[in-house]
Structure formats: structure tokens, C-alpha cells
Design a protein around this motif. Structure first.
Motif, PDB file in Angstrom:
ATOM      1  N   GLY A   1      -1.837 -89.615  27.994  1.00  0.00           N
ATOM      2  CA  GLY A   1      -2.614 -90.939  27.397  1.00  0.00           C
ATOM      3  C   GLY A   1      -2.322 -90.886  25.750  1.00  0.00           C
ATOM      4  N   SER A   2      -1.653 -89.878  25.288  1.00  0.00           N
ATOM      5  CA  SER A   2      -1.886 -89.916  23.752  1.00  0.00           C
ATOM      6  C   SER A   2      -1.167 -91.098  22.955  1.00  0.00           C
ATOM      7  N   THR A   3      -1.813 -91.852  22.118  1.00  0.00           N
ATOM      8  CA  THR A   3      -1.227 -93.013  21.467  1.00  0.00           C
ATOM      9  C   THR A   3      -0.057 -92.370  20.398  1.00  0.00           C
ATOM     10  N   LEU A   4       1.376 -92.933  20.812  1.00  0.00           N
ATOM     11  CA  LEU A   4       2.380 -92.476  19.972  1.00  0.00           C
ATOM     12  C   LEU A   4       3.118 -93.394  19.193  1.00  0.00           C
ATOM     13  N   PHE A   5       3.407 -94.739  19.729  1.00  0.00           N
ATOM     14  CA  PHE A   5       4.248 -95.485  19.234  1.00  0.00           C
ATOM     15  C   PHE A   5       3.772 -96.938  19.077  1.00  0.00           C
ATOM     16  N   TRP A   6       3.841 -97.753  18.137  1.00  0.00           N
ATOM     17  CA  TRP A   6       3.826 -99.151  17.993  1.00  0.00           C
ATOM     18  C   TRP A   6       5.413 -99.891  17.306  1.00  0.00           C
ATOM     19  N   ASP A   7       5.717-100.489  18.463  1.00  0.00           N
ATOM     20  CA  ASP A   7       7.020-100.852  18.216  1.00  0.00           C
ATOM     21  C   ASP A   7       7.434-102.273  18.322  1.00  0.00           C
ATOM     22  N   PRO A   8       7.982-102.754  17.264  1.00  0.00           N
ATOM     23  CA  PRO A   8       8.328-104.075  17.058  1.00  0.00           C
ATOM     24  C   PRO A   8       9.615-104.223  17.545  1.00  0.00           C
ATOM     25  N   ILE A   9       9.828-105.021  18.750  1.00  0.00           N
ATOM     26  CA  ILE A   9      11.293-104.803  19.601  1.00  0.00           C
ATOM     27  C   ILE A   9      12.333-105.332  18.743  1.00  0.00           C
ATOM     28  N   HIS A  10      12.035-106.343  17.996  1.00  0.00           N
ATOM     29  CA  HIS A  10      13.267-106.767  17.276  1.00  0.00           C
ATOM     30  C   HIS A  10      13.481-106.398  15.857  1.00  0.00           C
ATOM     31  N   ARG A  11      12.915-105.149  15.377  1.00  0.00           N
ATOM     32  CA  ARG A  11      13.000-104.764  14.308  1.00  0.00           C
ATOM     33  C   ARG A  11      13.816-103.461  14.475  1.00  0.00           C
ATOM     34  N   ASP A  12      14.401-102.700  13.204  1.00  0.00           N
ATOM     35  CA  ASP A  12      15.034-101.564  13.307  1.00  0.00           C
ATOM     36  C   ASP A  12      14.196-100.160  12.848  1.00  0.00           C
ATOM     37  N   TRP A  13      12.987-100.198  13.201  1.00  0.00           N
ATOM     38  CA  TRP A  13      12.067 -99.287  13.015  1.00  0.00           C
ATOM     39  C   TRP A  13      10.860 -99.243  14.306  1.00  0.00           C
ATOM     40  N   THR A  14      10.410 -97.980  14.297  1.00  0.00           N
ATOM     41  CA  THR A  14       9.314 -97.694  15.103  1.00  0.00           C
ATOM     42  C   THR A  14       8.088 -97.029  14.477  1.00  0.00           C
ATOM     43  N   ALA A  15       6.925 -97.458  14.495  1.00  0.00           N
ATOM     44  CA  ALA A  15       5.552 -96.974  13.853  1.00  0.00           C
ATOM     45  C   ALA A  15       5.412 -95.764  14.878  1.00  0.00           C
ATOM     46  N   VAL A  16       5.357 -94.607  14.098  1.00  0.00           N
ATOM     47  CA  VAL A  16       4.868 -93.505  14.750  1.00  0.00           C
ATOM     48  C   VAL A  16       3.456 -92.881  14.404  1.00  0.00           C
ATOM     49  N   ALA A  17       2.329 -92.906  15.409  1.00  0.00           N
ATOM     50  CA  ALA A  17       1.120 -92.456  15.049  1.00  0.00           C
ATOM     51  C   ALA A  17       1.254 -91.174  14.293  1.00  0.00           C
ATOM     52  N   MET A  18       0.292 -91.129  13.117  1.00  0.00           N
ATOM     53  CA  MET A  18       0.393 -89.904  12.338  1.00  0.00           C
ATOM     54  C   MET A  18      -0.532 -88.792  13.154  1.00  0.00           C
ATOM     55  N   GLY A  19      -1.252 -89.054  14.056  1.00  0.00           N
ATOM     56  CA  GLY A  19      -1.935 -88.042  14.721  1.00  0.00           C
ATOM     57  C   GLY A  19      -0.875 -86.980  15.571  1.00  0.00           C
ATOM     58  N   ALA A  20       0.421 -87.863  15.973  1.00  0.00           N
ATOM     59  CA  ALA A  20       1.289 -86.950  16.509  1.00  0.00           C
ATOM     60  C   ALA A  20       2.134 -85.751  15.821  1.00  0.00           C
ATOM     61  N   PHE A  21       2.008 -85.921  14.584  1.00  0.00           N
ATOM     62  CA  PHE A  21       2.665 -84.646  13.769  1.00  0.00           C
ATOM     63  C   PHE A  21       1.988 -83.395  13.947  1.00  0.00           C
ATOM     64  N   ASP A  22       2.878 -82.529  13.809  1.00  0.00           N
ATOM     65  CA  ASP A  22       2.351 -81.095  13.782  1.00  0.00           C
ATOM     66  C   ASP A  22       2.540 -80.674  12.288  1.00  0.00           C
ATOM     67  N   GLY A  23       1.471 -80.096  11.783  1.00  0.00           N
ATOM     68  CA  GLY A  23       1.435 -79.488  10.675  1.00  0.00           C
ATOM     69  C   GLY A  23       1.462 -80.560   9.365  1.00  0.00           C
ATOM     70  N   PRO A  24       1.705 -79.988   7.944  1.00  0.00           N
ATOM     71  CA  PRO A  24       1.705 -80.890   6.887  1.00  0.00           C
ATOM     72  C   PRO A  24       2.915 -82.085   7.194  1.00  0.00           C
ATOM     73  N   THR A  25       2.245 -83.422   6.954  1.00  0.00           N
ATOM     74  CA  THR A  25       3.112 -84.305   6.530  1.00  0.00           C
ATOM     75  C   THR A  25       3.531 -84.742   5.233  1.00  0.00           C
ATOM     76  N   ASN A  26       3.072 -84.053   4.086  1.00  0.00           N
ATOM     77  CA  ASN A  26       3.242 -84.373   2.761  1.00  0.00           C
ATOM     78  C   ASN A  26       3.338 -85.750   2.339  1.00  0.00           C
ATOM     79  N   THR A  27       2.321 -86.590   2.939  1.00  0.00           N
ATOM     80  CA  THR A  27       2.458 -88.012   2.658  1.00  0.00           C
ATOM     81  C   THR A  27       0.700 -88.423   2.542  1.00  0.00           C
ATOM     82  N   SER A  28       0.536 -89.591   2.268  1.00  0.00           N
ATOM     83  CA  SER A  28      -0.906 -90.010   2.551  1.00  0.00           C
ATOM     84  C   SER A  28      -1.053 -91.287   2.510  1.00  0.00           C
TER      85      SER A  28
END
Length: 126
Positions: free
Chosen positions: A74-101
Motif C-alpha cells: 500500500g505504499s504511496t509511490l507516484f503521482w502521474d499526470p498522464i499527458h506530461r513527460d514526468w512522474t512525481a515520485v514520493a520522497m518517502g520512497a527513496f533510500d538514504g540521503p537525497t541531497n535535496t530539500s
């Protein structure tokens, strides 16, 4: 390369290149989908690799957007605008440091009444 997964590991992600700054969405749909507000980062589809894609379940929350989650845990992973060329990825899914804020908060007019936003970042009502 940044890697991550859902809670059970059935879905694994990898992102090539640096992560842009994510935003935090406080809209009602994101709060209901995640259980709080959603922090996610927009990744070009060409830079996103998904393993275990057969475990991803999609919920079409509108005719323009679908939301992806692990069908096993059940983990939330993606928010996907179908007609765009990108997908939003949930920050909580990443392992280790993300080097962003976080860069900003969006849809703060719909935020829950049980928390305050006090980090000084820009807040957009929509």
C-alpha cells in the motif's frame, strides 16, 4: 543514481541524475492518499526506472492524473499526470540521503487543521 522502494520491496525505483527540489502538497486528495501531506519530486520519465512494475496499482483520481501505490503493502509511490513527460515520485520512497530539500508548499488552503507549516518556505494557496 538514487534508489528506493515501497515498504515491502515489491516495487523498486532508480533515478538517474540529481534530484530536483521537491514540493509538499497539502491538497485534500494528497492528504487522503498518503495519510498526511505528500512530498514528491518531479522526475522525467526517461530518468525513472521502475522494477516490479506489475505490483504497482493505479488509481485514476481524475481524467488527467493517476496515483500509483504498491498493491502488496500500500505504499504511496507516484503521482502521474498522464499527458506530461514526468512522474512525481514520493520522497518517502527513496533510500538514504537525497541531497535535496523542499522548495515550497502547495495547496495550503486545503491543509489539515492539526498541523502548522513553520519552515519559512513559500506557500501557495493553489
Amino acid at each position: 543514481m538514487y534508489k528506493g522502494s515501497c515498504l515491502c520491496g515489491a516495487v523498486r525505483i532508480a533515478v538517474e541524475g540529481d534530484l530536483p527540489r521537491p514540493s509538499a502538497c497539502h491538497c485534500t486528495a494528497c492528504r487522503k492518499h498518503t495519510g498526511h501531506y505528500e512530498a514528491s519530486v518531479d522526475i522525467p520519465r526517461t530518468a525513472l526506472r521502475i522494477e516490479g512494475e506489475d505490483a504497482v496499482r493505479w488509481y485514476h483520481s481524475s481524467e488527467k492524473v493517476r496515483r500509483g501505490f504498491c498493491g502488496t503493502c500500500g505504499s504511496t509511490l507516484f503521482w502521474d499526470p498522464i499527458h506530461r513527460d514526468w512522474t512525481a515520485v514520493a520522497m518517502g520512497a527513496f533510500d538514504g540521503p537525497t541531497n535535496t530539500s523542499l522548495s515550497m508548499h502547495i495547496f495550503v488552503s486545503e491543509k489539515g487543521d492539526y498541523y502548522e507549516i513553520g519552515d519559512g518556505l513559500p506557500q501557495n494557496i493553489r
